[in-house]
Scaffold this motif. Structure first.
Motif: not given
Lengths: 324, 281
Positions: B36-37, B157-163, B216-218
């Protein structure tokens, strides 16, 4: 004089710079209050009633940039609780930079940034930041509910899993933005306006006192724009500060109460009606602006892409920096 | 002669199956974040940079886990630090550091007077030779990595999705980045004996990449990747046993085959006109 946010720094020699303050907090300045209905948090803003209100945001003598490139210079700015502020200006003019400074994710080279009564970043759990849609990976495997729930993560802390209060807050936020029936939809399957609303729900689920939004109404249809602005206006009326960047000058005038015009410096700040002043517009956009009656449009913003201030550059830098 | 039970009468085979499945699970979980990253290349880089640590550990006769961990985690943090200085892009910093570290490993290796076979095994993996003490070390490190992920999955997860959004709301995104790099490095160390330096990137990336095609979901992404990560080494080791082929390579080939099958199925399903993922896969 420092109470007027934009007044002094527009040192480009601009007598017409209006400097009607966003805040009425200037010592012995009773008159400007009338201009500015952004200031009074009508519902439950006790700080306004007291003699010396703490502004939600205060920047003093701030200069900041990326690498060795200056993006913003000499910024003094105060924004009170309950304000609904649009940050306007050309690409590379420092709009997003200003937002990141307030968010505490970019440290100023000089000067101080205070947010909610503390140095920027200290009260981060009371701040929600909504990034530009272009910076989000829409193929990421999360759905609308997951995104809104992220707003709860900071207050939960590392060990705790979301509980009933979190589920209720997320459901309530999704209900408010009209996305509850889309909760299980992957974000990649949403329309542009729905994506914006999902992120707005994340901000609302976080129950913050300050909203920072990068281009929240860019590229969405008019009904969605109206709906988003209605929600943000309601938040401002609850006494929360709302600061949003926008390219859309028409939207800024129509929907926001106050504006801050930036072009490397603060060109003007005060009531949104300032944007109907051609002189301020030309200082902000450097002449690449077309004014036709009531209609405002940027005639040629693209020239800014070539100037050393760097236009879109910093967006890419951010994206890279953030993901690496 | 029973094709399934027969090999299980050999303790070395049982140890290998247990070790490989643990490795597969940890790799798939950490690999989900990597994919994902966009950090797939980082897996290759860190595994190569563990090599000098392995050689030095061999020379001074300490368990290879120590040397490999120090070299891989050190390189991971160095890559993170150089990137954060903003002078170099992440992939550039990675390329410079990992090639240098691998060269150091080969250099030291070439100084060893007599050719040493088990060290060579770290390049390609030799899980059938894993001893009980190595298996225990492996399990402890695996528990450490998985435990950290269980505690911090939301934040990562949050930091990966929207740093930006995560940092603005107070998450220590910089430290989480370093943490993820360190977890990747540790995961690689765990995997070295099973699949070796050259192939470990496949263990990290392939299960998560396969899962990404159909989830479609983590939560589902990690679940499917983990299942592939546990299942494929078992099949691969049986294959290796019966075909007398290299164990690490056989495991990776099984994972690659699963990826190809899932990719083909999703392409066919899309072509036929059902955009949703096949439920049963």
């Amino acid at each position: 004089m420092s109470g007027s946010i934009g007044g002094s720094p527009a040192s480009a020699g601009s007598p017409p710079t209006p400097a009607a303050p966003i805040t009425p907090a200037a010592p012995a300045a009773p008159a400007p209050q009338a201009h500015d209905h952004a200031t009074g948090p009508k519902a439950g803003g006790p700080m306004e009633a007291v003699g010396v209100p703490v502004p939600a945001i205060r920047l003093a003598g701030v200069t900041a940039g990326y690498g060795d490139r200056v993006a913003l210079e000499d910024v003094d700015l105060e924004i009170p609780a309950g304000a609904l502020v649009a940050v306007v200006g050309p690409n590379g003019g420092g709009k997003s930079t200003l937002l990141k400074l307030i968010a505490g994710v970019l440290k100023p080279w000089t000067g101080t940034v205070e947010v909610l009564g503390a140095p920027a970043g200290r009260e981060a759990h009371r701040v929600a930041y909504v990034p530009q849609a272009e910076l989000v990976d829409w193929s990421f495997p999360v759905n609308v509910w997951n995104v809104a729930m992220m707003g709860r993560y900071p207050r939960l802390g590392p060990l705790r899993q979301p509980g009933r209060a979190d589920h209720e807050a997320v459901a309530a936020a999704l209900e408010r933005v009209g996305m509850l029936d889309r909760a299980r939809t992957p974000i990649g399957a949403l329309s542009g306006g729905q994506r914006r609303r999902a992120f707005l729900a994340r901000a609302m689920a976080a129950e913050v006192d300050l909203y920072l939004l990068d281009e929240p109404v860019t590229g969405v249809d008019v009904p969605t724009q109206e709906a988003i602005m209605e929600l943000l206006t309601a938040e401002a009326e609850k006494g929360k500060a709302v600061v949003a960047t926008t390219h859309d000058l028409g939207a800024a005038v129509r929907h926001f109460r106050s504006i801050v015009a930036v072009n490397r410096r603060i060109v003007a700040s005060g009531p949104a009606a300032l944007l109907t002043n051609p002189e301020i517009l030309s200082q902000t956009y450097g002449g690449h602006l077309l004014v036709l009656g009531d209609n405002l449009g940027i005639l040629d913003d693209s020239h800014h892409h070539d100037d050393p201030a760097g236009s879109e550059r910093h967006f890419h830098d951010d994206q890279r920096g953030g993901r690496s | 002669m029973n094709i399934v039970l027969d090999p299980l009468s050999y303790p070395f085979f049982v140890r290998a199956v247990v070790a490989s499945s643990i490795v597969g699970l940890v790799c798939a979980t950490v690999g989900s974040y990597m994919v994902l990253r966009g950090l797939a290349f980082m897996g290759d880089a860190l595994s190569h940079s563990a090599f000098p640590g392995v050689v030095v550990a061999y020379l001074i006769k300490v368990p290879f886990y120590f040397g490999a961990s120090i070299a891989a985690v050190g390189t991971a943090l160095a890559i993170g630090w150089v990137t954060r200085q903003g002078k170099l892009r992440s992939d550039t910093a990675t390329g410079v550091l990992f090639a240098g570290m691998f060269a150091l490993g080969v250099f030291l290796f070439s100084l060893i007077p007599n050719y040493v076979g088990d060290l060579f095994g770290f390049l390609f993996g030799e899980v059938l030779g894993i001893g009980l003490s190595d298996l225990i070390s492996l399990a402890v490190l695996a528990a450490l990595v998985l435990g950290t992920l269980v505690l911090l999955w939301k934040e990562l997860l949050y930091a990966t999705f929207d740093p930006l959004g995560a940092a603005a709301s107070g998450l220590p995104v910089g430290r989480l980045d370093y943490l993820l790099l360190a977890l990747i490095a540790l995961t690689i160390v765990i995997s070295l004996q099973s699949v070796g330096i050259i192939l470990v990137v496949a263990m990290l990336v392939t299960p998560a990449a396969t899962a990404q095609l159909i989830s479609k979901s983590f939560g589902r992404l990690v679940g499917i990747a983990g299942a592939i990560g546990v299942f494929c080494p078992i099949v691969g080791l049986y294959g290796s046993y019966w075909l007398n082929s290299a164990s690490g390579a056989t495991v990776v080939l099984v994972e690659s085959a699963v990826f190809c099958i899932v990719l083909a199925v999703t392409l066919v399903v899309e072509r036929v006109g059902h955009p949703s993922a096949p439920a049963g896969v």
